[in-house]
Enzyme design. Structure first.
Site, PDB file in Angstrom:
ATOM      1  N   THR A   8      53.819  17.234  -3.919  1.00 24.79           N
ATOM      2  CA  THR A   8      54.346  16.772  -5.205  1.00 24.79           C
ATOM      3  C   THR A   8      55.638  15.985  -5.033  1.00 24.79           C
ATOM      4  O   THR A   8      55.983  15.176  -5.895  1.00 24.79           O
ATOM      5  CB  THR A   8      54.632  17.976  -6.127  1.00 24.79           C
TER       6      THR A   8
ATOM      7  N   GLY B 131      55.910  21.633  14.646  1.00 20.28           N
ATOM      8  CA  GLY B 131      54.544  21.375  14.231  1.00 20.28           C
ATOM      9  C   GLY B 131      53.952  22.457  13.369  1.00 20.28           C
ATOM     10  O   GLY B 131      52.743  22.488  13.153  1.00 20.28           O
TER      11      GLY B 131
ATOM     12  N   GLY C 229      54.892  23.158  10.119  1.00 22.52           N
ATOM     13  CA  GLY C 229      55.020  22.937   8.689  1.00 22.52           C
ATOM     14  C   GLY C 229      56.222  23.614   8.064  1.00 22.52           C
ATOM     15  O   GLY C 229      56.280  23.787   6.843  1.00 22.52           O
TER      16      GLY C 229
ATOM     17  N   ASP D 181      61.987  18.480   2.167  1.00 23.65           N
ATOM     18  CA  ASP D 181      62.356  19.168   3.398  1.00 23.65           C
ATOM     19  C   ASP D 181      63.836  19.007   3.699  1.00 23.65           C
ATOM     20  O   ASP D 181      64.550  19.975   3.987  1.00 23.65           O
ATOM     21  CB  ASP D 181      61.528  18.642   4.571  1.00 23.65           C
TER      22      ASP D 181
END
Length: 395
Positions: free
Chosen positions: A37, A123, A125, A179
């Site tokens: 989103t 890697g 997430g 992030d």
């Protein structure tokens, strides 16, 4: 490693004394709900973790950056006057890219020896790249402000934006802002509600009342640079362009409600594009519902919305895959699991589950055994604690 051990390791690599050594750190994050989103101007709900990138650094008297990772051999060197020349190197381009972007925004980049220690799984997430970027940005901005006599603290929202720009323009990954923002602005014992359209945010107390957050690492690595990620972005842009033709005042998918989508979805002729758009708009609604449930202390409802999020990511957005789906399926078989979903970009990486405290051991044993039996991959599990955003660790 503890800070004292990292400093000892730094001195073993770079020599010299402890004089001038400083320490900066920034965390990874787990997104509790609100996936894919952020780059659509929607809502996300991440929490910063205790897992982090730590930088041990010491300034140099020349124009050289020397970078070393505790888990990799070799030292990467870069000239601060030629920072645009290192794109695509096997390791170090995230750090050098941040230095390059800050330099282009008027920050003074100095030569330095840098030792990076990462406890965020790569890697998986959990935003290991954002932890690297934000800690690096904070470090260089702090040093630049000191050199230029600026007394104000570093603007961490600006650091998040510049870190994102570095990932776009230097690393070549067209990521959203979540992030980097969570890594910069996280707060211990809270999750972060972020409206990615205007970067308005609030910290929400994370009170799970006897439940734990368990992150399950499929150990199926994903790459954010994979073509499927950018494909999803372009599909969302295509769908939004169609909807905007009927609602010209809208600026992004995050502006569009479920009711408005229902009224205009017939305009989107491509069934795949419609499913992508449907995920984003319904996911935004789930984020708002999930926060309301959390604030009301209704953790079972929060878990139901996590489940619905994963199902939408699996069926409409198609970013899960065999390993993530297997992990979630096995998690939901445990009676003490209130909700379980993939977290991060997908195509591998981690899941996040809300688990009754007295079911955590069973969860790890049973889910681990059954997942490995079905996939042939041994998973890792983290019973997580939330942490603060990026900061200098004073010695």
């Amino acid at each position: 490693m503890e800070i004292k051990e990292l400093i000892k390791e730094f001195l073993n690599i770079f020599g010299g004394s402890e004089d001038g050594i400083r320490v900066f750190a920034s965390p990874g994050r787990v997104n509790l709900i609100g996936e894919h989103t952020d780059y659509n101007g929607g809502y996300v709900f991440p929490a910063a973790l205790k897992m982090k990138t730590t930088i041990i650094m010491r300034k140099r008297d020349d124009n050289l950056l020397r970078l070393k990772a505790t888990d990799l051999d070799g030292i990467v060197e870069a000239d601060i006057n030629k920072l645009d020349c290192y794109k695509g190197i096997p390791w170090g381009d995230y750090q050098i890219g941040v230095a390059y972007i800050l330099q282009n925004h008027g920050y003074d980049i100095c030569g330095a020896d840098l030792l990076y220690d990462d406890t965020v799984p790569h890697g998986g997430g959990l935003s290991s790249s954002a932890a690297i970027e934000v800690s690096t940005a904070l470090m260089f901005a702090t040093l630049s402000n000191e050199k230029n006599g600026i007394s104000e603290p570093v603007d961490m929202i600006e650091m998040a934006k510049l870190a994102q720009q570095a990932e776009h323009e230097y690393a070549g990954v067209n990521c959203g802002i979540m992030d980097q923002f969570a890594s910069a602005m996280g707060k211990e014992n809270h999750a972060l509600f972020l409206d990615c359209k205007d970067l308005s945010y609030k910290h929400v107390p994370l009170e799970l009342n006897g439940r734990k957050i368990v992150i399950s690492n499929t150990n199926k690595k994903h790459s954010l640079g994979a073509s499927k990620y950018n494909e999803r972005r372009s599909q969302c842009e295509e769908g939004f362009a169609v909807l905007k033709s009927a609602m010209p005042e809208k600026t992004c998918l995050g502006d569009i409600t479920l009711q408005e989508l229902e009224a205009h979805k017939h305009l989107i002729k491509d069934e795949i594009v419609l499913r992508r758009v449907s995920h984003v708009i319904s996911e935004d609604a789930r984020v708002l519902d999930a926060i309301a449930a959390l604030e009301a202390g209704d953790i079972p409802r929060f878990g139901e919305l996590m489940n619905a999020s994963h199902d939408s990511l699996r069926d409409d957005y198609e970013v899960t895959g065999f390993e993530l789906d297997t992990m979630v399926e096995e998690a939901r078989k445990i009676s003490g699991v209130l909700g379980s979903r993939m977290t991060g970009a997908g195509f591998g990486g981690c899941t996040v589950s809300i688990v009754e405290s007295d079911s955590v051991d069973e969860f790890i044993a049973e889910v681990g055994k059954n997942y490995e039996a079905k996939t042939g991959i041994k998973p890792d599990f983290y019973v997580t604690e939330t942490g603060d955003g990026g900061k200098e660790i004073l010695l």
